[in-house]
Write an enzyme that holds these catalytic residues in place. Structure first.
Site, PDB file in Angstrom:
ATOM      1  N   ASP A 186      60.084  53.267 -23.376  1.00 45.78           N
ATOM      2  CA  ASP A 186      58.647  53.259 -23.117  1.00 45.78           C
ATOM      3  C   ASP A 186      57.771  53.406 -24.354  1.00 45.78           C
ATOM      4  OD1 ASP A 186      59.774  53.335 -20.637  1.00 45.78           O
ATOM      5  OD2 ASP A 186      58.528  54.943 -19.857  1.00 45.78           O
ATOM      6  N   SER A 209      54.651  58.119 -14.967  1.00 42.99           N
ATOM      7  CA  SER A 209      55.647  57.103 -15.259  1.00 42.99           C
ATOM      8  C   SER A 209      55.206  55.785 -14.642  1.00 42.99           C
ATOM      9  CB  SER A 209      56.993  57.516 -14.668  1.00 42.99           C
ATOM     10  OG  SER A 209      57.876  56.419 -14.581  1.00 42.99           O
TER      11      SER A 209
END
Length: 570
Positions: free
Chosen positions: A138, A486
């Site tokens: 990420d 998330s």
């Protein structure tokens, strides 16, 4: 030559591709430097060629980056075949999925800054002629691109690719299912055997988390931004085509050096808006707001949270992808990938086709190469969108004057009014969910988890997935936080509430029982308190003592900006 390699736009550029590294490698005064490079295997012939740095985010801690050494070898071969000399170096990565729900998650967003700084330092120190950053998780995707924007040498970001879906009981699984199973297990909905089965089958090998979570969102966004080779970067991690695609990317950076094609020619206001549109059209991660604003800052381009709401309002939701939809990133790539999505959005005049990709082609030229899989159902047509507007919404109000972000892809609840349940940490909220203390209609408020207060702005998937795994709560509660979510989060969840509590933002004034209202059509998040009452409550407020008094966490907390400005540190 593979089809992917044929799709690279080759050129006869006349720019000296070894322009940067001449002062490092040529002349009698550089004999000592050459001697040291000879010691590790570089010949005189190697050093006479363009030197291309390879910033690798490899680690054996987690699947997202575990295979990147293999990809790097293919990239290096592509560079050598095209007449360059690769020099590989490593930087750090933090696995969001592994650290989720622990104090270790504070390191995740901070790692973006460390990655950007470290890549910049090595590249400037070694006078590379070009650079390829290989990223898999990420924060290393945006971290490496931030560095490319700063360096402004011929360069690209190559994504390590998505994990294949796991399979259980005839359905595809991702790590999202594991987090949600934790909530179901705590609520007594599944037993030990089923919990273990989900855990054992969700992640079958290397690659980044499989849904349209943050890694896949940013990989797609960077194809639309132009800094990643569209079509090549989206090839799944363990696909037989990954090696060919990686070699092609290596060759491509030599072409970029010959043509002096640099990030400043690629990252523009128009290409940033294209990237935002791709996130909106795909139901992508809210983290894209932070990362694209940060990259715009590095490129010297104005971009704000309001731009995301404006673009999302005019962009249809076209991709049926997890967490809100049914399919994963490997399905997206097989359906036609980013070229096909770009073709759809161009047909609707939702993006600018004149922007450049690192391939040397415009986005419109890349879209014309799209190959749609017959009968695919992942990327919808313009006349049959999943929703008329995109998946990202920016809310403002007396709780969040600078704005917050919410993802509306995959759920229909557009309003909520309920009593606040206030928690000073993520752990406290998770414990309340696990012990059955949260009631339908509650609004969970998690604060002091922002960029400075955390520090590090932790993601709340541990909490949001636990809620999603409890049917009686998943569609009846809401949550807001000055932390992050998330990309796997789903439900009525508002993150990045700014200003954060640690800076005295209004979220710090909220008390248990205060009534909080989400109104997505009006783009509003508010607490039913007067301005005078909020001011009175904050009169004696004091910022909490820093959790860290030295080291990287303290340095970050001292320098980090508001989430509304991308949580940047420079």
């Amino acid at each position: 030559m593979s089809n992917q390699e044929k799709k690279i736009k080759m050129s006869t550029g006349t720019h000296n591709p070894k322009h940067n590294s001449i002062p490092l490698t040529e002349g009698s005064s550089r004999a000592a430097a050459r001697a040291m490079l000879h010691a590790v295997g570089f010949t005189r012939e190697d050093l006479a060629k363009p030197i291309i740095g390879i910033a690798n985010t490899w680690t054996e801690i987690g699947p997202c980056n575990f295979h990147l050494r293999i990809i790097a070898e293919a990239v290096k071969q592509g560079i050598r075949d095209a007449g360059g000399t690769p020099m590989e170096f490593n930087t750090i990565t933090i696995s969001d999925g592994i650290t989720m729900g622990t104090q270790g998650m504070k390191a995740s967003l901070i790692s973006r800054e460390v990655i950007a700084d470290s890549v910049e330092l090595v590249a400037r120190g070694n006078l590379f002629d070009g650079l390829i950053a290989i990223a898999g998780c990420d924060k290393n995707l945006p971290g490496t691109v931030m560095a490319l924007a700063r360096l402004d040498i011929p360069s690209l970001m190559l994504y390590g690719g998505s994990i294949a879906p796991g399979h259980l009981h005839g359905k595809d699984l991702t790590v999202q299912d594991v987090f949600e199973a934790q909530g179901s297990y705590a609520a007594g909905k599944i037993d030990d055997k089923e919990m273990e089965a989900v855990e054992d089958h969700a992640c079958p090998g290397a690659g980044a988390c499989g849904g349209q979570f943050t890694a896949n969102t940013m990989a797609m966004a960077f194809e639309f931004l132009g800094i990643s080779p569209i079509g090549l970067t989206g090839v799944p991690a363990l696909s037989p085509e990954k090696g060919k695609a990686s070699r092609a990317a290596g060759a491509l950076v030599i072409e970029m050096a010959k043509n002096d094609l640099r990030p400043s020619k690629i990252i523009t206001r128009a290409s940033l808006e294209n990237a935002i549109a791709s996130v909106a059209a795909s139901g992508g991660s809210t983290n894209a707001v932070l990362h694209l604003i940060a990259i715009a800052h590095e490129a010297g381009i104005e971009l704000s949270v309001d731009d995301f709401d404006r673009i999302s309002r005019q962009t249809p939701l076209l991709c049926d992808m997890k967490p809100g939809g049914r399919y994963v990133a490997t399905d997206y790539q097989e359906a036609g990938g980013s070229r096909l999505l770009a073709q759809r959005l161009l047909a609707g005049k939702k993006i600018d086709g004149s922007t450049l990709n690192v391939s040397g082609r415009t986005l419109a030229e890349e879209a014309a190469l799209a190959e749609e899989k017959p009968g695919q159902v992942v990327i919808h047509s313009l006349d049959k969108p999943l929703k008329a507007t995109g998946g990202l919404v920016i809310l403002k109000g007396n709780l969040t004057p600078e704005g917050c972000v919410i993802k509306v892809a995959g759920h229909e609840r557009l309003t909520h009014r309920g009593p606040a349940r206030v928690f000073e940490t993520e752990e406290a909220c998770f414990a309340a969910v696990q012990s059955g203390k949260i009631l339908p209609n509650d609004v969970l408020v998690i604060r002091y988890e922002g960029p400075r207060g955390g520090p590090g702005m932790r993601e709340m998937l541990h909490v949001t997935a636990a809620i999603a795994g409890i049917p009686e709560l998943s569609e009846t509660v809401a949550l807001l936080t000055d932390g992050r979510f998330s990309g796997a989060t789903r439900g009525l969840m508002a993150g990045h509430v700014s200003p954060e509590a640690a800076l005295g933002g209004p979220i710090a004034a909220v008390r248990d029982g205060d009534i909080i209202v989400f109104d997505i059509p009006k783009r509003e998040l508010r607490v039913e308190l007067s301005d005078a009452e909020i001011a009175a409550r904050m009169k004696n407020w004091q910022a909490p003592a820093p959790q860290f008094t030295r080291g990287v966490f303290r340095k970050y907390a001292d320098r980090v900006s508001s989430a509304a400005r991308g949580a940047i540190t420079n």
